[in-house]
Design an enzyme around this catalytic site. Structure first.
Site, PDB file in Angstrom:
ATOM      1  N   ASP A  74       1.117  -1.185   0.612  1.00  0.00           N
ATOM      2  CA  ASP A  74       0.064   0.059  -0.230  1.00  0.00           C
ATOM      3  C   ASP A  74       1.106   1.346   0.577  1.00  0.00           C
ATOM      4  OD1 ASP A  74       0.388  -0.693   3.075  1.00  0.00           O
ATOM      5  OD2 ASP A  74      -1.137   0.114   3.544  1.00  0.00           O
ATOM      6  N   GLU A 120      -0.353  -1.564   5.381  1.00  0.00           N
ATOM      7  CA  GLU A 120       0.258  -1.780   6.338  1.00  0.00           C
ATOM      8  C   GLU A 120       0.838  -0.359   7.121  1.00  0.00           C
ATOM      9  OE1 GLU A 120       3.347  -0.589   9.187  1.00  0.00           O
ATOM     10  OE2 GLU A 120       3.352  -0.108   6.831  1.00  0.00           O
TER      11      GLU A 120
END
Length: 396
Positions: free
Chosen positions: A84, A142
Site C-alpha cells: 500500500d 500496512e
C-alpha cells in the site's frame, strides 16, 4: 553450481525487471484498503506459475502464494512484502512520478513488492531443489490501522508457519548496510482523538464562555508530563499531539476543539498506563474548565519483537556474505516507528530487518513518509539476495 549460485544468478539476470516493476508500482500507487489494481497486478504476475494463490485474504486485498519445495519435507517459511501507499503528494524528482494525485509510495512498499515478486519467481523455478514450503505474504494496508497483518493472521491461513521474515527499505541507512535488532525492535502504537466541548461566545467577553481552546492548550502541555513524570526514564515512551483543530475568526471563541495524537512505547507494559494517565488528565480538564471531553483512544499495532535466536541465525548467515553483494551487517538500536509485521511475530518466531537504501550522491536522505522520499534501486537486489540467503538457510 550450488542452489545459492543458481538463485543469485537468476536474481541478477532479472534485476532490470525488478526495477521496472518497482517503477510501475511507484507510478500507480493506491491507498490502504483500496489497492485493487495493485493486487490484480500481483495476481497476474503469478498466473500460470506452479503455485497455489489465495486472494482477498483478511480484511482487504491480501494475497498468499504457496510454493511447495520438491526436495522433501522441511519447514514452512513465511516471507512478507506490503504493497500500500500513503496519502502524500509526491515531490521527488523522478521520471516515474506518481500518476495518482495526492497518493505516493513514500515508504518503499513498491520496492518490497518488486523484490519479492522476482525472488518468488526464482524460488518457483528452482523449487525442485529445496525442501519444505514457502508462503509469500503480499500484504495490503500496512499504513492504516487496523492494518492488514492482524486480519491475515486471524484468517488462519498462516497457522502452519514455522518462521516468518520481512525486510524494510530505509533510505536513512547507507546503501549496502543491513541492520538487525534482537528483541524489541519497533514501538507499539496507540492513536487518540479528543473532542473538548465547551460553550463559545464573543472574544471580548471570555467570562461568558467555557473556553475549549484554553482547555485544549492545557491538555497539550499536561500530556507531556505523562512521559516526563509518570513513565520510567529507562523506558522509551512518546506522546505526540499531531493536530489541533479549532477554525474560527478573530472575535469568536469556538464552541469546541478536537485534538489528535499518537503514543509509542517499546514495552507492552506501558500500553495501558499511558491511557490511564491520559484519562486522569481529561477528567481534570472537565472539572477545571467546565467542559465535556470525549476521548477516543485506540490500541493499535503491538511492539515488534524479533526472536533473538532468529536474529542470531541471520547475523551468522549474512556475515559470511558481507563485502560481496552488500557491505556490512550490524546490530542497531530499535526504531521509533511502528509496523504491523509485529502481528506475525506475536504468533510465529522470526525477524524483521532493515536494508539501507540511501540514494546515490546525497549526504542526508529524506526519511520514510516524506514527499521527497526516494530509494536507491540497487537496494532491491540486495534485499532479494539477503532474503534468499535467509530462506536457503532453512530450506536449502
Amino acid at each position: 553450481m550450488s542452489l545459492k549460485e543458481k538463485l543469485f544468478k537468476q536474481l541478477e539476470e532479472n534485476e532490470g525487471r525488478m526495477i521496472e516493476i518497482r517503477r510501475h508500482l511507484h507510478e500507480n500507487p493506491e491507498l490502504s484498503f483500496k489497492e485493487e489494481k495493485t493486487a490484480q497486478f500481483i495476481e497476474e504476475f503469478y498466473k500460470d506459475k506452479d503455485v497455489t494463490l489465495t486472494a482477498n485474504v483478511g480484511n482487504g486485498y491480501g494475497i498468499i502464494v504457496e510454493i511447495e519445495g520438491g526436495a522433501g519435507d522441511g519447514p514452512t517459511i513465511g516471507l512478507r512484502a506490503d504493497f500500500d501507499a500513503l496519502p502524500i503528494q509526491e515531490e521527488a524528482d523522478v521520471e516515474f512520478k506518481s500518476k495518482n494525485d495526492g497518493v505516493m509510495h513514500a515508504c518503499g512498499h513498491d520496492g518490497h513488492t518488486a523484490y519479492m515478486l522476482i525472488l518468488g519467481e526464482a524460488l518457483i523455478d528452482l523449487k525442485d531443489e529445496w525442501k519444505g514450503k514457502i508462503k509469500l505474504i503480499h500484504q495490503h494496508a500496512e499504513e492504516i490501522p487496523p492494518g492488514g497483518a492482524k486480519s491475515i493472521v486471524e484468517s488462519g491461513i498462516l497457522d502452519d508457519l514455522d518462521e516468518v521474515y520481512g525486510i524494510h527499505l530505509m533510505p536513512t541507512l547507507d546503501n549496502g548496510d543491513i541492520t538487525l535488532c534482537p528483541g524489541e525492535a519497533m514501538t507499539g502504537r496507540s492513536n487518540f482523538d479528543l473532542k473538548i466541548q465547551g460553550s463559545g461566545g464573543h472574544g471580548a467577553m471570555p467570562h461568558t464562555t467555557h473556553d475549549a481552546l484554553v482547555a485544549g492548550g492545557y491538555f497539550i502541555t499536561s500530556a507531556q508530563t505523562i512521559v516526563s513524570r509518570r513513565m520510567n526514564p529507562n523506558d522509551s515512551v512518546t506522546v505526540s499531539i499531531t493536530a489541533f483543530e479549532a477554525p474560527g475568526g478573530y472575535n469568536v471563541i469556538q464552541d469546541s476543539v478536537t485534538l489528535r495524537g499518537t503514543v509509542r512505547y517499546l514495552s507492552m507494559d506501558n500500553k495501558e498506563p499511558v491511557y490511564e494517565e491520559m484519562v486522569k488528565i481529561v477528567k481534570g480538564l472537565e472539572t477545571a474548565y467546565d467542559v465535556e471531553c470525549t476521548l477516543d483512544y485506540v490500541y493499535d499495532y503491538p511492539v515488534l519483537y524479533n526472536t533473538v535466536e532468529k536474529i542470531g541465525e541471520i547475523e551468522t548467515v549474512l556475515e559470511e556474505s558481507a563485502g560481496t553483494y552488500f557491505d556490512k551487517v550490524y546490530r542497531d538500536k530499535p526504531q521509533a516507528a511502528s509496523e504491523d509485521f509485529a502481528y506475525y511475530l506475536e504468533k510465529t518466531p522470526g525477524a524483521f530487518i532493515f536494508v539501507g537504501a540511501k540514494p546515490e550522491g546525497v549526504e542526508k536522505a529524506y526519511p520514510n513518509h516524506h514527499p521527497k522520499f526516494e530509494v536507491n534501486e540497487k537496494s532491491l537486489l540486495i534485499s532479494a539476495k539477503a532474503m534468499a540467503e535467509i530462506v536457503l538457510n532453512k530450506v536449502g
